[in-house]
Scaffold this active site. Structure first.
Site, short mmCIF file in Angstrom:
data_model
loop_
_atom_site.label_atom_id
_atom_site.label_comp_id
_atom_site.label_asym_id
_atom_site.label_seq_id
_atom_site.Cartn_x
_atom_site.Cartn_y
_atom_site.Cartn_z
N ASN A 23 33.27 -13.30 28.16
CA ASN A 23 34.13 -14.33 27.57
C ASN A 23 33.75 -14.81 26.17
O ASN A 23 34.39 -14.48 25.22
CB ASN A 23 34.27 -15.53 28.49
CG ASN A 23 35.13 -15.19 29.68
OD1 ASN A 23 35.89 -14.24 29.63
ND2 ASN A 23 35.01 -15.95 30.74
N ASP A 26 29.35 -12.85 23.25
CA ASP A 26 29.35 -11.80 22.22
C ASP A 26 30.33 -12.16 21.10
O ASP A 26 30.02 -12.05 19.92
CB ASP A 26 29.80 -10.47 22.83
CG ASP A 26 29.16 -10.23 24.18
OD1 ASP A 26 28.22 -9.46 24.24
OD2 ASP A 26 29.63 -10.85 25.16
N TYR A 209 26.08 -21.10 33.74
CA TYR A 209 26.58 -20.17 34.76
C TYR A 209 26.52 -20.93 36.08
O TYR A 209 26.11 -22.10 36.12
CB TYR A 209 25.71 -18.91 34.81
CG TYR A 209 25.63 -18.17 33.49
CD1 TYR A 209 26.75 -17.52 32.98
CD2 TYR A 209 24.45 -18.14 32.77
CE1 TYR A 209 26.68 -16.84 31.77
CE2 TYR A 209 24.38 -17.46 31.56
CZ TYR A 209 25.50 -16.82 31.06
OH TYR A 209 25.43 -16.17 29.86
N GLN A 273 34.63 -23.41 17.67
CA GLN A 273 33.18 -23.44 17.48
C GLN A 273 32.71 -24.69 16.72
O GLN A 273 31.68 -25.26 17.06
CB GLN A 273 32.73 -22.17 16.75
CG GLN A 273 32.85 -20.94 17.64
CD GLN A 273 32.37 -19.67 16.98
OE1 GLN A 273 32.57 -19.48 15.79
NE2 GLN A 273 31.76 -18.79 17.76
N GLU A 291 23.79 -16.84 24.67
CA GLU A 291 23.10 -16.73 23.37
C GLU A 291 23.67 -17.67 22.32
O GLU A 291 22.93 -18.39 21.66
CB GLU A 291 23.18 -15.28 22.87
CG GLU A 291 22.53 -15.09 21.52
CD GLU A 291 22.36 -13.63 21.12
OE1 GLU A 291 22.18 -12.79 22.02
OE2 GLU A 291 22.40 -13.35 19.91
#
Lengths: 396, 186
Positions: A23, A26, A209, A273, A291
């Site tokens: 999602n 990356d 998660y 963002q 990340e």
């Protein structure tokens, strides 16, 4: 597909390829990098993404049906085989997170090498971020491919011998200005439809998660005397706390509040963002995952828990330990121990100990507060990822 | 062709038209369980070295050179001497053994494979699994029996292996020579 044109335009063209696996991780990293390269280095960036639907969740202006569009100076292409006809060989080719560059492109570059070797683009594999020691030894190493082309491994990291960390040039200045005026966060909460939050209330963002540790923490927070607001977007985190919800997750609506004693859960709307950065800057504590949000939580200069992407054989815990070790390098031993234990317990889904570790860690402790503010400057290590990447390409 | 993940010290691979002997392999894990393999290589034509990194699934062209089953005989600094079943001796440079040198011990009976290039012994491959004795390790601190808590151990020959916490001095352990990983107590 075409070979480079003969025009003498000196503006560089970089192509970044990204496969969306989970999602927002990356795509979050590559989108930030693409924007920064375009804005700060005037590079013409083509971002090739295989899943525009997921992308549109963090870039609402994006039309998932369009094969080609431009935002913030970045050309965005829907990466499908038929769209590769738009591809022209530029100066740099980046395969993000070990995705495979289409074979048609590789073949055209092999042909170019035979005709005009000097025009062959720099080919990079941009890898995942890790704080482990081996990163220094692998960063920047060549990788001679069976097709006859050379690729380089580019590894982000926390030391000067690695590829650095994504951070826009003015980010810390903007963050400091935002945090200096408390009305900013109240206005943001209002814009997001988060009502009932007072300046003195504790606000915690959750983007994790699934883990039973989250249920345990929220259950513990219910026993606290202070008012705590927990901001959770629709997604995996909510799956962990279904027993606390008054209805099915699918029936929850954005902005909905769920009162659990002194704890109020808020269903957070999706944001872009910049909005997410501001949210992290505005909360007292952030629980982040993966990340991209992991780095942004560090840049927020606020305490956080990192829910790291789970790997086979619990290898992610080694990565977590490696990060915790460098993060805590200059932290008082007792604070470091508590913070590490809290993060470890959360990542191990340890319901019994996570609340105890939370209770032991004093986030208002002055040296901890100073540490979270100093850490971003330490971590950036004089150069961010984009600037090191540009330099790497220049030197290659 | 082999994947980078399958490459072992002692293999010879073709890169950019030259044969390179693999002196050392280092496999690490990137995100989402993907492997990154770092190879230390020596060019057999130019005698020069390089380090390269590959994705675990990258295909590499391994060259099948002449090989002979041999056993380790003795060390004559800087050469390791191996002997075939007809008692012919072959010298292999210590440098070319890479990490495998850590598992070479006097009297070892492991069947090794010596590789030849243009008639010269250039490298040695050890068996994938070897058994060595632990000569030093700290006592188990926590009584862990799950095998998840690890600690360093020195094995015969002086090499160091990360072993499960329950392993004691005097135990014989099986090691994977491709990765240097402890597999089990024998």
């Amino acid at each position: 597909m075409s070979l480079p044109s003969q025009q003498t335009n000196t503006r560089q063209q970089w192509d970044i390829f990204c496969v969306v696996v989970d999602n927002y991780g990356d795509i979050g990293v590559t989108w930030r990098l693409a924007k920064q390269l375009a804005a700060e280095y005037s590079i013409e960036v083509n971002l090739w993404i295989d899943d525009l639907n997921s992308f549109s969740h963090i870039l609402a202006r994006l039309n998932p049906e369009l094969a080609r569009q431009q935002f913030d100076g970045v050309n965005i292409f829907h990466w499908k085989a038929e769209n590769l006809t738009h591809f022209s060989i530029g100066n740099v080719l980046i395969e993000a997170f070990a995705c495979e560059i289409p074979s048609q492109i590789i073949e055209s570059i092999v042909k170019l090498k035979q005709l005009t070797p000097s025009k062959v683009p720099i080919w990079l594999n941009l890898e995942y971020l890790s704080a482990e020691d081996w990163v220094e030894g692998c960063h920047g190493l060549p990788s001679f491919q069976a097709c006859g082309l050379q690729k380089f491994f580019y590894l982000p990291g926390f030391t000067s011998k690695t590829g650095g960390l994504i951070c826009e040039k003015n980010l810390f200045v903007e963050r400091d200005a935002w945090q200096a005026d408390h009305t900013n966060k109240m206005r943001l909460f209002q814009q997001l439809g988060l009502t009932g939050i007072k300046p003195e209330h504790q606000v915690i963002s959750v983007f994790s998660y699934e883990t039973p540790a989250l249920l345990s923490l929220i259950t513990y927070w219910q026993t606290c005397k202070s008012n705590i607001h927990v901001l959770i977007p629709k997604g995996k985190s909510l799956n962990s706390i279904t027993s606390l919800l008054p209805c099915e997750i699918a029936d929850l609506i954005v902005g909905q509040q769920i009162s659990l004693g002194n704890v109020t859960l808020h269903v957070l709307p999706m944001t872009d963002q910049q909005g997410y950065d501001r949210l992290l800057w505005s909360c007292d504590f952030n629980i982040v995952r993966g990340e991209d949000s992991f780095l942004r939580a560090q840049w927020a200069a606020k305490p956080f828990i990192w829910h790291i992407y789970p790997q086979e054989d619990d290898y992610h815990l080694i990565k977590l330990q490696a990060f915790m070790q460098i993060y805590c390098d200059n932290l008082a031993p007792d604070l470091a121990k508590n913070w590490c234990e809290l993060n470890l317990a959360f990542n191990q889904g340890n319901q019994i100990t996570v609340a105890n570790h939370w209770q032991r860690l004093d986030f208002t402790n002055l040296s901890f507060a100073q540490h979270v503010k100093k850490w971003p400057i330490t971590a950036i290590n004089d150069a961010d990822l984009a600037s090191r990447l540009v330099q790497f390409v220049k030197n290659s | 062709m082999k994947t980078a993940h399958e490459i072992r010290p002692g293999n010879v691979i073709m890169l950019d038209g030259s044969p390179w002997v693999v002196q050392k392999t280092e496999t690490t894990r990137s995100g989402r369980n993907a492997a990154i393999v770092k190879l230390k290589l020596k060019n057999l034509l130019l005698d020069s070295g390089t380090e390269q990194t590959f994705k675990g699934e990258d295909k590499l062209e391994d060259i099948i050179l002449e090989r002979l089953d041999c056993t380790y005989s003795y060390f004559a600094d800087p050469m390791y001497v191996f002997m075939d079943e007809e008692y012919n001796q072959y010298d292999v440079e210590a440098d070319n053994l890479g990490d495998a040198a850590a598992y070479i011990v006097d009297g070892m009976e492991d069947q090794c494979q010596v590789t030849f290039y243009n008639g010269k012994a250039i490298s040695v491959e050890l068996p994938v699994h070897i058994v060595r004795e632990v000569i030093y390790t700290e006592p188990s601190a926590r009584g862990d029996t799950s095998g998840k808590v690890m600690k360093p151990a020195t094995i015969t020959g002086g090499g160091t292996v990360t072993v499960a916490d329950f392993v004691k001095v005097g135990d014989k352990i099986e090691i994977d020579t491709r990765t240097g990983e402890f597999k089990k107590r024998v």
